[in-house]
Design an enzyme around this catalytic site. Structure first.
Site, short mmCIF file in Angstrom:
data_model
loop_
_atom_site.label_atom_id
_atom_site.label_comp_id
_atom_site.label_asym_id
_atom_site.label_seq_id
_atom_site.Cartn_x
_atom_site.Cartn_y
_atom_site.Cartn_z
N ARG A 65 0.81 -1.21 0.00
CA ARG A 65 0.00 0.00 0.00
C ARG A 65 0.85 1.27 0.00
O ARG A 65 0.41 2.32 -0.47
CB ARG A 65 -0.97 -0.01 1.19
CG ARG A 65 -2.23 -0.80 0.86
CD ARG A 65 -3.19 -0.88 2.01
NE ARG A 65 -2.83 -1.90 2.97
CZ ARG A 65 -2.96 -3.21 2.76
NH1 ARG A 65 -3.41 -3.65 1.60
NH2 ARG A 65 -2.64 -4.08 3.69
N ASP A 70 2.09 6.37 -2.43
CA ASP A 70 3.09 7.23 -3.06
C ASP A 70 2.61 7.69 -4.43
O ASP A 70 2.63 8.88 -4.75
CB ASP A 70 4.42 6.48 -3.19
CG ASP A 70 5.51 7.34 -3.81
OD1 ASP A 70 5.59 8.53 -3.46
OD2 ASP A 70 6.29 6.82 -4.63
N VAL A 73 -0.15 10.49 -4.85
CA VAL A 73 0.17 11.85 -4.42
C VAL A 73 1.45 12.29 -5.11
O VAL A 73 2.52 11.75 -4.85
CB VAL A 73 0.33 11.93 -2.89
CG1 VAL A 73 0.63 13.37 -2.46
CG2 VAL A 73 -0.93 11.42 -2.19
N GLY A 75 2.42 11.57 -7.95
CA GLY A 75 2.97 10.51 -8.78
C GLY A 75 3.95 9.64 -8.03
O GLY A 75 4.25 9.86 -6.85
N GLU A 90 3.97 14.14 3.79
CA GLU A 90 2.88 13.21 3.43
C GLU A 90 2.69 12.14 4.49
O GLU A 90 1.56 11.78 4.84
CB GLU A 90 3.17 12.55 2.08
CG GLU A 90 3.00 13.43 0.87
CD GLU A 90 3.39 12.72 -0.41
OE1 GLU A 90 3.21 11.50 -0.51
OE2 GLU A 90 3.90 13.40 -1.33
N ASN A 96 -2.04 8.50 5.88
CA ASN A 96 -0.79 7.73 5.83
C ASN A 96 -0.30 7.26 7.19
O ASN A 96 0.74 6.59 7.27
CB ASN A 96 0.31 8.55 5.15
CG ASN A 96 0.11 8.67 3.65
OD1 ASN A 96 -0.45 7.78 3.03
ND2 ASN A 96 0.56 9.77 3.07
N PRO A 164 -7.95 7.95 -2.23
CA PRO A 164 -9.36 7.57 -2.07
C PRO A 164 -9.63 7.14 -0.63
O PRO A 164 -8.94 6.26 -0.10
CB PRO A 164 -9.51 6.38 -3.03
CG PRO A 164 -8.40 6.55 -4.03
CD PRO A 164 -7.27 7.14 -3.26
N HIS A 194 -6.36 -5.62 -1.30
CA HIS A 194 -6.85 -5.76 0.06
C HIS A 194 -6.90 -7.23 0.50
O HIS A 194 -7.33 -7.52 1.62
CB HIS A 194 -8.25 -5.15 0.19
CG HIS A 194 -8.25 -3.65 0.17
ND1 HIS A 194 -9.40 -2.89 0.13
CD2 HIS A 194 -7.22 -2.76 0.20
CE1 HIS A 194 -9.08 -1.60 0.12
NE2 HIS A 194 -7.76 -1.50 0.16
N THR A 195 -6.46 -8.11 -0.35
CA THR A 195 -6.41 -9.52 0.03
C THR A 195 -5.34 -9.80 1.07
O THR A 195 -5.36 -10.84 1.74
CB THR A 195 -6.17 -10.42 -1.21
OG1 THR A 195 -6.23 -11.80 -0.81
CG2 THR A 195 -4.82 -10.16 -1.84
#
Length: 327
Positions: A65, A70, A73, A75, A90, A96, A164, A194-195
């Site tokens: 993640r 990264d 935000v 790129g 960040e 974060n 998101p 998310h697995t």
């Protein structure tokens, strides 16, 4: 008349020049970028990650993640790795705060600097690590395109508007992915990440206690699953961790889609995948699959797509010696 023709010619030449610059920049992001300058780069990263995964497999999800956070935000420029003496980077921003494993990236970078000083960017190291932790959890292998440069700016406020949120609906998700040049398919495929990994209760307890459905629970969430989650997460719980893909937390597979299809996606953003015909069809396809090959191949493609978002190449940015601070 002659002046008009000259003006048109100059504009045409400017367009040709800009097209050349654009294509040159993109051409620098490719598989094997370091084959001459640091041929062992990926082997060095893999060696470190093999060691890390043996003792801390729970870092696989956060490290995967981290690359996502990264890229969304500024790129894929390694800006999420930068420190701020005033807590305004960040990594200090609320979205974060759940990220872990920065010390692993530092360890990888130290090994790369020892072998090839000033050659491999932190942004590329992060991209390779994301692939390697996926493989380490029995997920797919893909060729990582490299050649990114590191950014020099990291802003506290930008993750708040670019990442998101877990509470996003399908329209918000599609819009945010499209703003990064990513498709609806990329959205539903990358959600499959998310697995692996866990989440703090605070990221989804509003679905258990503060929703508009019966008894304050989210009507789009399976009732039995709600009770299981309530037994683990009480109101105001900020510390408890819950598996995002119960029973498969350290195995990269397609079971995430099975859960989403059964209305057991942990986040509102997971449940939202059932609210669009294209994303719902993909969820149904993968939840019914007897093998994982389609998802695995798709995931590699979408990770490469994400890895191209707003990259710095050529002379832009820098190659940081230490990933947490600019040179």
């Amino acid at each position: 008349m002659a002046s008009s023709k000259l003006s048109t010619c100059l504009i045409f030449l400017q367009l040709i020049f800009l097209l050349f610059v654009f294509n040159s920049a993109n051409a620098q992001l490719k598989v094997g970028f370091y084959k001459d300058t640091c041929p062992q780069a990926e082997a060095i990263v893999k060696k470190v990650m093999d060691q890390v995964m043996k003792v801390a497999p729970s870092l696989s999800g956060p490290l995967l993640r981290m690359h996502f956070h990264d890229c969304f935000v500024r790129g894929c420029d390694g800006s999420v790795l930068l420190n701020s003496s005033t807590g305004q980077a960040e990594k200090d921003s609320p979205p974060n705060l759940s990220l872990r494993g920065y010390q692993v990236i530092d360890r990888v970078k130290t090994a790369l600097e020892k072998e090839c000083p000033g050659v491999v960017s932190c942004a590329d190291a992060l991209a390779i690590v994301a692939r390697d932790v996926t493989v380490a959890t029995m997920g797919p292998f893909w060729e990582v395109e490299t050649g990114r440069r590191d950014g020099r700016v990291s802003n506290f406020s930008e993750p708040l508007t670019n990442l998101p949120p877990f509470s996003a609906n399908i329209s918000q998700l599609i819009s945010m992915f499209r703003s990064k040049g990513l498709s609806v398919k990329d959205l539903v495929v990358l959600s499959g990440g998310h697995t692996i990994g866990t989440s703090h209760c605070s990221s989804f307890t509003s679905r258990l206690y503060n929703s508009t459905g019966n008894n304050g629970t989210d009507p789009t969430l399976d009732s039995e699953y709600i009770e299981k989650l309530k037994s683990k997460c009480k109101v105001g719980d900020q510390t408890t961790l819950v598996e995002m893909d119960p029973g498969s937390v350290r195995t990269f597979d397609n079971s995430y889609y099975t859960l989403v299809a059964k209305r057991r996606g942990l986040f509102q953003s997971d449940a939202a995948l059932l609210d669009n015909s294209e994303t719902k069809a993909y969820v149904k396809l993968q939840s019914a699959a007897t093998h994982r090959s389609t998802f695995f191949k798709d995931f590699g493609v979408s990770m490469r797509n994400m890895g191209r978002v707003e990259v710095l190449t050529g002379k832009a940015g820098e190659i940081r010696k230490v990933c947490s601070k600019i040179n």
